[in-house]
Design a protein around this motif. Structure first.
Motif, short mmCIF file in Angstrom:
data_model
loop_
_atom_site.label_atom_id
_atom_site.label_comp_id
_atom_site.label_asym_id
_atom_site.label_seq_id
_atom_site.Cartn_x
_atom_site.Cartn_y
_atom_site.Cartn_z
N THR A 1 52.48 69.37 -49.18
CA THR A 1 53.88 69.71 -48.93
C THR A 1 54.72 68.44 -48.83
O THR A 1 55.83 68.37 -49.38
CB THR A 1 54.01 70.55 -47.65
OG1 THR A 1 53.27 71.76 -47.83
CG2 THR A 1 55.45 70.89 -47.34
N ALA A 2 54.21 67.43 -48.17
CA ALA A 2 54.92 66.16 -48.06
C ALA A 2 55.12 65.53 -49.44
O ALA A 2 56.19 64.97 -49.73
CB ALA A 2 54.16 65.20 -47.14
N PHE A 3 54.11 65.63 -50.32
CA PHE A 3 54.24 65.10 -51.67
C PHE A 3 55.31 65.85 -52.46
O PHE A 3 56.08 65.24 -53.22
CB PHE A 3 52.90 65.15 -52.42
CG PHE A 3 52.05 63.95 -52.18
CD1 PHE A 3 52.39 62.70 -52.67
CD2 PHE A 3 50.87 64.06 -51.46
CE1 PHE A 3 51.60 61.58 -52.45
CE2 PHE A 3 50.06 62.96 -51.23
CZ PHE A 3 50.43 61.70 -51.73
N LYS A 4 55.39 67.17 -52.28
CA LYS A 4 56.42 67.95 -52.97
C LYS A 4 57.81 67.54 -52.50
O LYS A 4 58.74 67.44 -53.30
CB LYS A 4 56.19 69.45 -52.74
CG LYS A 4 54.99 69.99 -53.48
CD LYS A 4 54.77 71.45 -53.16
CE LYS A 4 53.48 71.97 -53.77
NZ LYS A 4 53.20 73.36 -53.37
N MET A 5 57.95 67.31 -51.19
CA MET A 5 59.23 66.85 -50.66
C MET A 5 59.58 65.47 -51.22
O MET A 5 60.72 65.21 -51.59
CB MET A 5 59.20 66.79 -49.14
CG MET A 5 59.20 68.11 -48.47
SD MET A 5 59.21 67.87 -46.67
CE MET A 5 59.36 69.55 -46.14
N SER A 6 58.59 64.62 -51.29
CA SER A 6 58.78 63.28 -51.82
C SER A 6 59.30 63.35 -53.26
O SER A 6 60.23 62.62 -53.63
CB SER A 6 57.46 62.51 -51.76
OG SER A 6 57.58 61.25 -52.35
N GLN A 7 58.72 64.23 -54.04
CA GLN A 7 59.13 64.40 -55.43
C GLN A 7 60.57 64.92 -55.51
O GLN A 7 61.39 64.39 -56.27
CB GLN A 7 58.18 65.36 -56.14
CG GLN A 7 58.51 65.61 -57.59
CD GLN A 7 57.56 66.62 -58.22
OE1 GLN A 7 56.96 67.44 -57.54
NE2 GLN A 7 57.45 66.55 -59.52
#
Length: 63
Positions: free
Chosen positions: A44-50
């Motif tokens: 989820t953090a990676f998706k937000m980062s993207q």
């Protein structure tokens, strides 16, 4: 863990519901993350980062 999720979401002009849909969680989860009551999973953090075009470290501040 502190975070800048709310500020970045508002900057992008997204509602909590829109952000939740993009990252695959409920609006309540986004609300809990923004209020720092819940830390997101790494995917989820990676998706937000993207979405926010920021590094995870720029979004989430580990103290």
């Amino acid at each position: 863990m502190k975070n800048r999720v709310r500020d970045l979401r508002v900057e992008k002009g997204l509602t909590q519901e829109q952000l939740a849909e993009f990252i695959g969680v409920s609006r309540q989860t986004v609300n809990a993350i923004e209020k720092q009551k819940f830390d997101p999973s790494l995917p989820t953090a990676f998706k937000m980062s993207q979405l926010f075009e920021r590094t995870i470290e720029e979004i989430f501040i580990y103290e």
